[in-house]
Design a protein around this motif. Sequence first.
Motif, PDB file in Angstrom:
ATOM      1  N   ARG A  47      36.253  44.169  37.051  1.00 10.60           N
ATOM      2  CA  ARG A  47      38.034  43.690  36.047  1.00 10.60           C
ATOM      3  C   ARG A  47      38.916  44.629  36.753  1.00 10.60           C
ATOM      4  NH1 ARG A  47      33.587  41.581  31.699  1.00 10.60           N
ATOM      5  NH2 ARG A  47      33.346  39.586  32.949  1.00 10.60           N
ATOM      6  N   ALA A  48      38.879  45.701  36.197  1.00 11.36           N
ATOM      7  CA  ALA A  48      40.182  46.248  35.951  1.00 11.36           C
ATOM      8  C   ALA A  48      40.635  46.976  37.634  1.00 11.36           C
ATOM      9  CB  ALA A  48      39.690  48.347  35.814  1.00 11.36           C
ATOM     10  N   LEU A  49      39.357  46.829  38.569  1.00 12.79           N
ATOM     11  CA  LEU A  49      40.333  46.915  40.177  1.00 12.79           C
ATOM     12  C   LEU A  49      41.018  45.939  40.925  1.00 12.79           C
ATOM     13  CD1 LEU A  49      40.374  48.544  42.502  1.00 12.79           C
ATOM     14  CD2 LEU A  49      37.986  48.294  43.200  1.00 12.79           C
ATOM     15  N   VAL A  50      40.292  44.561  40.346  1.00 15.89           N
ATOM     16  CA  VAL A  50      40.779  43.099  40.639  1.00 15.89           C
ATOM     17  C   VAL A  50      42.149  43.188  40.138  1.00 15.89           C
ATOM     18  CG1 VAL A  50      40.997  40.904  40.781  1.00 15.89           C
ATOM     19  CG2 VAL A  50      38.756  42.116  41.104  1.00 15.89           C
ATOM     20  N   THR A  51      42.375  43.395  39.565  1.00 15.67           N
ATOM     21  CA  THR A  51      43.605  43.138  37.818  1.00 15.67           C
ATOM     22  C   THR A  51      44.608  44.736  38.878  1.00 15.67           C
ATOM     23  OG1 THR A  51      42.672  42.577  35.616  1.00 15.67           O
ATOM     24  CG2 THR A  51      44.971  43.738  35.568  1.00 15.67           C
ATOM     25  N   ARG A  52      44.487  45.425  39.469  1.00 11.52           N
ATOM     26  CA  ARG A  52      45.288  46.893  39.822  1.00 11.52           C
ATOM     27  C   ARG A  52      45.594  45.811  40.879  1.00 11.52           C
ATOM     28  NH1 ARG A  52      47.340  49.771  35.757  1.00 11.52           N
ATOM     29  NH2 ARG A  52      45.695  50.782  34.553  1.00 11.52           N
ATOM     30  N   GLU A  56      43.880  37.470  40.175  1.00 13.46           N
ATOM     31  CA  GLU A  56      44.164  36.253  38.613  1.00 13.46           C
ATOM     32  C   GLU A  56      42.517  35.646  38.611  1.00 13.46           C
ATOM     33  OE1 GLU A  56      47.229  34.186  38.348  1.00 13.46           O
ATOM     34  OE2 GLU A  56      48.489  36.114  38.542  1.00 13.46           O
ATOM     35  N   GLY A  57      42.327  34.962  37.354  1.00 15.19           N
ATOM     36  CA  GLY A  57      41.182  34.657  37.505  1.00 15.19           C
ATOM     37  C   GLY A  57      39.955  35.623  37.055  1.00 15.19           C
ATOM     38  N   VAL A  59      36.211  37.837  37.181  1.00 14.71           N
ATOM     39  CA  VAL A  59      35.969  38.769  37.974  1.00 14.71           C
ATOM     40  C   VAL A  59      34.397  38.472  37.018  1.00 14.71           C
ATOM     41  CG1 VAL A  59      35.623  40.558  38.740  1.00 14.71           C
ATOM     42  CG2 VAL A  59      37.937  39.891  38.139  1.00 14.71           C
ATOM     43  N   PRO A  60      33.534  37.798  37.854  1.00 16.77           N
ATOM     44  CA  PRO A  60      32.215  37.909  36.779  1.00 16.77           C
ATOM     45  C   PRO A  60      31.387  38.911  37.359  1.00 16.77           C
ATOM     46  CG  PRO A  60      32.286  36.808  39.853  1.00 16.77           C
ATOM     47  CD  PRO A  60      33.393  37.482  38.709  1.00 16.77           C
ATOM     48  N   SER A  61      30.102  39.983  36.988  1.00 15.88           N
ATOM     49  CA  SER A  61      29.894  40.550  36.291  1.00 15.88           C
ATOM     50  C   SER A  61      28.688  40.794  38.268  1.00 15.88           C
ATOM     51  CB  SER A  61      28.306  40.660  35.571  1.00 15.88           C
ATOM     52  OG  SER A  61      27.490  41.858  35.928  1.00 15.88           O
ATOM     53  N   PRO A  62      29.578  42.147  38.844  1.00 16.89           N
ATOM     54  CA  PRO A  62      28.340  42.082  40.238  1.00 16.89           C
ATOM     55  C   PRO A  62      27.378  42.543  39.872  1.00 16.89           C
ATOM     56  CG  PRO A  62      30.119  44.527  39.313  1.00 16.89           C
ATOM     57  CD  PRO A  62      30.010  42.946  38.056  1.00 16.89           C
ATOM     58  N   THR A  63      26.654  42.989  39.132  1.00 17.04           N
ATOM     59  CA  THR A  63      24.757  42.784  39.124  1.00 17.04           C
ATOM     60  C   THR A  63      24.446  41.586  39.624  1.00 17.04           C
ATOM     61  OG1 THR A  63      25.425  44.649  37.165  1.00 17.04           O
ATOM     62  CG2 THR A  63      23.368  43.820  37.499  1.00 17.04           C
ATOM     63  N   PHE A  64      24.693  40.507  39.693  1.00 20.19           N
ATOM     64  CA  PHE A  64      23.584  39.483  39.518  1.00 20.19           C
ATOM     65  C   PHE A  64      23.904  39.135  41.242  1.00 20.19           C
ATOM     66  CE2 PHE A  64      23.382  40.200  34.974  1.00 20.19           C
ATOM     67  CZ  PHE A  64      22.111  39.960  34.936  1.00 20.19           C
ATOM     68  N   ALA A  65      25.198  39.159  41.599  1.00 22.51           N
ATOM     69  CA  ALA A  65      25.637  38.779  42.823  1.00 22.51           C
ATOM     70  C   ALA A  65      25.113  39.795  44.188  1.00 22.51           C
ATOM     71  CB  ALA A  65      26.952  38.489  42.416  1.00 22.51           C
ATOM     72  N   LEU A  66      24.443  38.916  45.228  1.00 17.73           N
ATOM     73  CA  LEU A  66      24.671  39.951  46.824  1.00 17.73           C
ATOM     74  C   LEU A  66      25.491  40.291  46.976  1.00 17.73           C
ATOM     75  CD1 LEU A  66      20.980  38.360  48.057  1.00 17.73           C
ATOM     76  CD2 LEU A  66      21.379  40.533  47.242  1.00 17.73           C
ATOM     77  N   MET A  67      26.617  39.681  47.047  1.00 13.05           N
ATOM     78  CA  MET A  67      28.027  40.009  46.988  1.00 13.05           C
ATOM     79  C   MET A  67      28.909  39.536  46.478  1.00 13.05           C
ATOM     80  SD  MET A  67      29.328  39.976  51.221  1.00 13.05           S
ATOM     81  CE  MET A  67      30.916  39.499  51.310  1.00 13.05           C
ATOM     82  N   GLN A  68      30.122  39.666  45.898  1.00 15.18           N
ATOM     83  CA  GLN A  68      30.842  39.236  45.057  1.00 15.18           C
ATOM     84  C   GLN A  68      32.380  38.738  45.982  1.00 15.18           C
ATOM     85  OE1 GLN A  68      30.971  37.232  42.856  1.00 15.18           O
ATOM     86  NE2 GLN A  68      32.508  35.710  43.015  1.00 15.18           N
ATOM     87  N   ARG A  69      33.093  37.776  46.421  1.00 14.61           N
ATOM     88  CA  ARG A  69      34.424  38.361  47.041  1.00 14.61           C
ATOM     89  C   ARG A  69      35.272  38.257  46.692  1.00 14.61           C
ATOM     90  NH1 ARG A  69      35.672  36.785  53.415  1.00 14.61           N
ATOM     91  NH2 ARG A  69      37.831  36.559  52.788  1.00 14.61           N
ATOM     92  N   TYR A  70      36.555  38.778  46.093  1.00 13.17           N
ATOM     93  CA  TYR A  70      37.802  38.614  45.335  1.00 13.17           C
ATOM     94  C   TYR A  70      38.976  38.632  46.399  1.00 13.17           C
ATOM     95  CZ  TYR A  70      34.582  40.489  42.122  1.00 13.17           C
ATOM     96  OH  TYR A  70      32.944  40.634  40.982  1.00 13.17           O
ATOM     97  N   GLU A  71      39.919  37.231  46.013  1.00  7.54           N
ATOM     98  CA  GLU A  71      40.993  37.354  46.938  1.00  7.54           C
ATOM     99  C   GLU A  71      41.966  37.897  45.667  1.00  7.54           C
ATOM    100  OE1 GLU A  71      41.048  36.293  50.402  1.00  7.54           O
ATOM    101  OE2 GLU A  71      39.107  35.620  50.285  1.00  7.54           O
ATOM    102  N   THR A  72      43.062  38.245  46.398  1.00  5.32           N
ATOM    103  CA  THR A  72      44.581  38.963  46.256  1.00  5.32           C
ATOM    104  C   THR A  72      45.182  39.196  47.051  1.00  5.32           C
ATOM    105  OG1 THR A  72      43.834  41.498  46.512  1.00  5.32           O
ATOM    106  CG2 THR A  72      42.709  41.049  44.407  1.00  5.32           C
TER     107      THR A  72
END
Length: 74
Positions: A47-52, A56-57, A59-72
Amino acid sequence: MTASWSLDDVDLVGLDIIASRLALALKSGDVIALSGPLGAGKTTFARALVTRLGGEGEVPSPTFALMQRYETDR
Protein backbone atom coordinates in the motif's frame (compact mmCIF):
# COMPACT_ATOMS: atom_id res chain seq x y z
CA MET A 1 19.18 -6.74 -12.95
CA THR A 2 17.96 -8.76 -10.01
CA ALA A 3 18.11 -7.56 -6.43
CA SER A 4 16.99 -9.17 -3.20
CA TRP A 5 16.46 -7.65 0.24
CA SER A 6 15.53 -9.13 3.57
CA LEU A 7 14.00 -6.96 6.29
CA ASP A 8 13.76 -7.81 9.96
CA ASP A 9 12.08 -5.76 12.70
CA VAL A 10 10.98 -2.86 10.48
CA ASP A 11 8.24 -0.62 11.86
CA LEU A 12 5.48 1.19 9.94
CA VAL A 13 7.55 4.34 9.49
CA GLY A 14 10.47 2.24 8.28
CA LEU A 15 8.29 0.47 5.70
CA ASP A 16 7.07 3.82 4.39
CA ILE A 17 10.63 5.15 4.11
CA ILE A 18 11.75 2.03 2.24
CA ALA A 19 8.71 2.24 -0.06
CA SER A 20 9.40 5.90 -0.87
CA ARG A 21 13.04 5.17 -1.72
CA LEU A 22 12.17 2.13 -3.82
CA ALA A 23 9.50 4.11 -5.67
CA LEU A 24 12.20 6.49 -6.89
CA ALA A 25 14.19 3.63 -8.43
CA LEU A 26 11.37 1.64 -10.07
CA LYS A 27 10.79 1.76 -13.81
CA SER A 28 7.85 0.64 -15.91
CA GLY A 29 7.80 -3.15 -16.14
CA ASP A 30 9.70 -3.79 -12.91
CA VAL A 31 8.41 -6.66 -10.79
CA ILE A 32 8.38 -6.74 -6.98
CA ALA A 33 7.95 -10.09 -5.20
CA LEU A 34 6.97 -10.03 -1.52
CA SER A 35 7.18 -13.03 0.76
CA GLY A 36 6.82 -13.57 4.46
CA PRO A 37 4.49 -14.96 7.11
CA LEU A 38 1.13 -13.44 7.98
CA GLY A 39 1.64 -10.13 9.77
CA ALA A 40 5.08 -9.49 8.28
CA GLY A 41 3.98 -6.18 6.70
CA LYS A 42 3.55 -7.21 3.04
CA THR A 43 0.21 -5.44 2.65
CA THR A 44 1.40 -2.34 4.50
CA PHE A 45 4.47 -2.18 2.27
CA ALA A 46 2.46 -2.76 -0.93
CA ARG A 47 0.00 0.00 0.00
CA ALA A 48 2.82 2.42 0.84
CA LEU A 49 4.64 1.65 -2.42
CA VAL A 50 1.55 2.00 -4.61
CA THR A 51 0.70 5.29 -2.88
CA ARG A 52 4.25 6.59 -3.41
CA LEU A 53 3.96 5.69 -7.10
CA GLY A 54 0.79 7.77 -7.41
CA GLY A 55 -1.68 4.90 -7.38
CA GLU A 56 -5.19 5.39 -6.10
CA GLY A 57 -7.85 2.99 -5.01
CA GLU A 58 -7.82 -0.30 -3.16
CA VAL A 59 -4.62 -2.25 -2.67
CA PRO A 60 -5.64 -5.77 -1.64
CA SER A 61 -3.40 -8.04 0.40
CA PRO A 62 -0.69 -9.63 -1.76
CA THR A 63 -0.71 -12.69 0.50
CA PHE A 64 -3.61 -14.39 -1.25
CA ALA A 65 -2.86 -13.45 -4.87
CA LEU A 66 -0.48 -15.20 -7.23
CA MET A 67 0.02 -11.88 -8.97
CA GLN A 68 -1.44 -8.43 -8.36
CA ARG A 69 -1.00 -5.66 -10.91
CA TYR A 70 -1.22 -1.99 -9.93
CA GLU A 71 -1.61 0.75 -12.53
CA THR A 72 -0.13 4.13 -11.65
CA ASP A 73 0.70 7.30 -13.56
CA ARG A 74 4.35 6.25 -13.51
